[in-house]
Design an enzyme around this catalytic site. Sequence first.
Site, PDB file in Angstrom:
ATOM      1  N   ARG A 216       0.457   6.722   7.469  1.00 39.80           N
ATOM      2  CA  ARG A 216      -0.418   7.005   6.332  1.00 39.80           C
ATOM      3  C   ARG A 216       0.418   6.933   5.051  1.00 39.80           C
ATOM      4  NH1 ARG A 216      -4.993   9.957   7.915  1.00 39.80           N
ATOM      5  NH2 ARG A 216      -5.741   9.520   5.805  1.00 39.80           N
TER       6      ARG A 216
ATOM      7  N   GLU B 106     -15.892   8.436  -0.237  1.00 42.62           N
ATOM      8  CA  GLU B 106     -17.040   8.865   0.571  1.00 42.62           C
ATOM      9  C   GLU B 106     -16.868  10.254   1.167  1.00 42.62           C
ATOM     10  OE1 GLU B 106     -13.853   7.500   2.583  1.00 42.62           O
ATOM     11  OE2 GLU B 106     -15.097   6.003   1.563  1.00 42.62           O
TER      12      GLU B 106
ATOM     13  N   HIS C  50      -3.698  -7.222   6.418  1.00 41.45           N
ATOM     14  CA  HIS C  50      -3.379  -5.805   6.556  1.00 41.45           C
ATOM     15  C   HIS C  50      -2.614  -5.640   7.866  1.00 41.45           C
ATOM     16  CE1 HIS C  50      -3.502  -1.507   6.442  1.00 41.45           C
ATOM     17  NE2 HIS C  50      -4.455  -1.434   5.533  1.00 41.45           N
TER      18      HIS C  50
ATOM     19  N   GLN D 205       0.815  -1.210   0.000  1.00 44.33           N
ATOM     20  CA  GLN D 205       0.000   0.000   0.000  1.00 44.33           C
ATOM     21  C   GLN D 205       0.853   1.266   0.000  1.00 44.33           C
ATOM     22  OE1 GLN D 205      -2.485   0.716   3.350  1.00 44.33           O
ATOM     23  NE2 GLN D 205      -0.859   0.480   4.868  1.00 44.33           N
TER      24      GLN D 205
ATOM     25  N   TRP E 156      -0.086  10.596  -0.972  1.00 41.57           N
ATOM     26  CA  TRP E 156      -1.114  10.470  -1.995  1.00 41.57           C
ATOM     27  C   TRP E 156      -0.699  11.107  -3.325  1.00 41.57           C
ATOM     28  CZ3 TRP E 156      -6.425  11.456   0.845  1.00 41.57           C
ATOM     29  CH2 TRP E 156      -6.570  10.497   1.855  1.00 41.57           C
TER      30      TRP E 156
ATOM     31  N   ASP F 192     -12.576  -0.424   7.540  1.00 43.17           N
ATOM     32  CA  ASP F 192     -11.576  -0.309   8.603  1.00 43.17           C
ATOM     33  C   ASP F 192     -12.097  -0.843   9.934  1.00 43.17           C
ATOM     34  OD1 ASP F 192     -10.134   0.935   6.640  1.00 43.17           O
ATOM     35  OD2 ASP F 192     -10.475   2.955   7.375  1.00 43.17           O
TER      36      ASP F 192
ATOM     37  N   ASP G  82      -9.159   3.153  -2.716  1.00 39.89           N
ATOM     38  CA  ASP G  82      -9.659   3.564  -1.403  1.00 39.89           C
ATOM     39  C   ASP G  82     -10.534   4.813  -1.501  1.00 39.89           C
ATOM     40  OD1 ASP G  82      -9.960   3.388   1.313  1.00 39.89           O
ATOM     41  OD2 ASP G  82      -7.877   3.852   1.809  1.00 39.89           O
TER      42      ASP G  82
END
Length: 668
Positions: A294, A401, A530, A281, A297, A465, A398
């Site tokens: 994190r 929303e 994960h 990831q 991006w 999650d 991912d």
Amino acid sequence: MISFSKQNGRLSVFYNQLKILEHSDSCPLITLKQGKETVDMYRGNYFIEDETITTLPLGSYLLSESYSEGRGVSTLTFSAGQTSFSLELSERDGRLHLRCSPLPAPYNRLALRLFATEQECVWGCGEQFSHFNLRGKNYPLWTQEQGVGRNKQTEITRTADRLDRAGGDYHTTFYPQPTFVSSRRYFVHADTYGYADFDFSNPGCHQLEFWDVPAGIVISVKPTLLEVVQDISRLLGRQQYLPSWVYDGIILGMQGGTQTCLEKLEKMQNASVKVAALWLQDWEGEKYTSFGKRLRWNWQWDRQLYPGLDREIVRLREEGVRVLGYINPYVLVDHPLYEEALRLDLLGKRVDGSVYLVDFGEFDAAIVDFTKPEAVAWYKEVIKRELIGFGLSGWMADFGEYLPTDVVLAGGKDAMLEHNRWPGYWAEVNKAAIEECGKSDEILFFMRAGCVQSLASCPMMWAGDQNVDWSEDDGLPSVLTATLSLAMSGMGLNHSDIGGYTTLYGMKRSKELLIRWAEQAAFSPLMRTHEGNRPKDNWQFDSDQETIEAIARMTDVHVQLKPYLMHLVAENADQGIPVIRPIFLHYELESFMSVKDSYLLGRDLLVAPVLEAGANSVVVTLPDDEWVHLFTKVEYHGGRHCIEAPLLRPPVFYRKASSFASLFSSIQ
């Protein structure tokens, strides 16, 4: 066939002899409302309140008949004083279609009541994590973060609310869908992406409230619940076949750079773990916040963290191991892809014309505006160039929303109406990029956010999650509820992070939880691990030799089931029968209609995972049939049984009459 009955001041509407609608002066079918909403979004958690200004029940009605395009149309016009609202009822493709008239000013809310019985069960509304049978509660349908804990009575949720407004509730979900199934053997689907609230708490009716009048409402009545579920995806779309390599082993989630990942892979392969793919990831780079690790991006290979990855992808693929990555629909501010999208004017904006930057938790990112064709084309090229061209065999697509309701979109489209649609746009972008490269048979992407468009556009969901715990609302048990709810909404392919993800407020993944989660995942269409948002706090797949051997064992079982799983995925694609399904789809008994702690994997495997810490047995109710324990080979008749369940021997039973019985009997 549509029919009407007028008795004792009540109008009843039947479709195929089943009462669907009922109207009277004291309980009107249609109520109009004028409301004013306030929407507050904080890092994907939405706080929506609605002030009702005016409410107008429409008590009087007039029924008229006409013909349109060779079909009979019945029109019900409801009124109160000078205000009226019409419903057109017609039959098309074996379903009842309702078409609503526009709302008269000043009303902007529509409440529609459907007839219900007190004993009725209701399922669906997309992905619901807390309750499988939705009867007795209302469900706001709005895509957002699922929330931490998702139960206001638990300390975890109260802590998340207090510290970060992130606790969630029983109804918060990444994937709402205005579709539900009734135990009276019908489904309802509303063609709208606007905010809606489906209230199943009244013993005598289901009240559906819409802030955007649906383009249509479809109701389908069938002889069995299985046929009802099949008809949902026949109407709305079905997932495709999965690439063959998906079934050949576990997808190991790992991160930290080329050397670290190759060492982990070697360690697992030396222990005879069948590995289908590595899921990296952080292939695009890392970013650390107070939440934990994190990602950066900017969807381009991080050469410093992953030197030589381009060559390793080729080598690993020759050895039968794929490499997967990660992407989402936002671009990190002040990075190359952001600068390119900014220059091309492809980003969502604020009212003053500036770029709308969203706070994702100690960093900002911009929204690629998928209502703009040029932005869709650009993002597809990013995927083709940076992911597919780089050699990735798939990725987690991912988010989706987070669309703020005050963002200014191309063409003046209302973000309040586009919000629930956004995950569908994102799914379409990924699917189209893969199709345009001719790679649909090779590449897999999976998403957590969804909408009705996901049925046709997203080949695989994942449950988001979960907490790294055993909690009913947000831990391992919630994965089953979520999957069964999706199945009853027409989405037949779902999986989860083995071991969960959210590691906060003292939660830490235990060895037992990881192994029990792997046991459940072995009996799902896809196995993927994960590390979680705080990897060092969690027990991992390679934390000790016993865990590695457990992962190897359950992966072996999963791989041995490949012919059966491929058969189930084909059933889902061709017939709309979900891979994981509620027991009552084949044994339509009231006693199974609220069961969410066991399920059928296809027609022939009944799975009852261990869902409690420290449990060494499970009480299972088997349907009236002949069953064989997959591991002990002990035979059981239908009924209630207490089954011993030591680690690596989960209660799984195959139907003795199954055409796959020889395959099942070979699993030791």
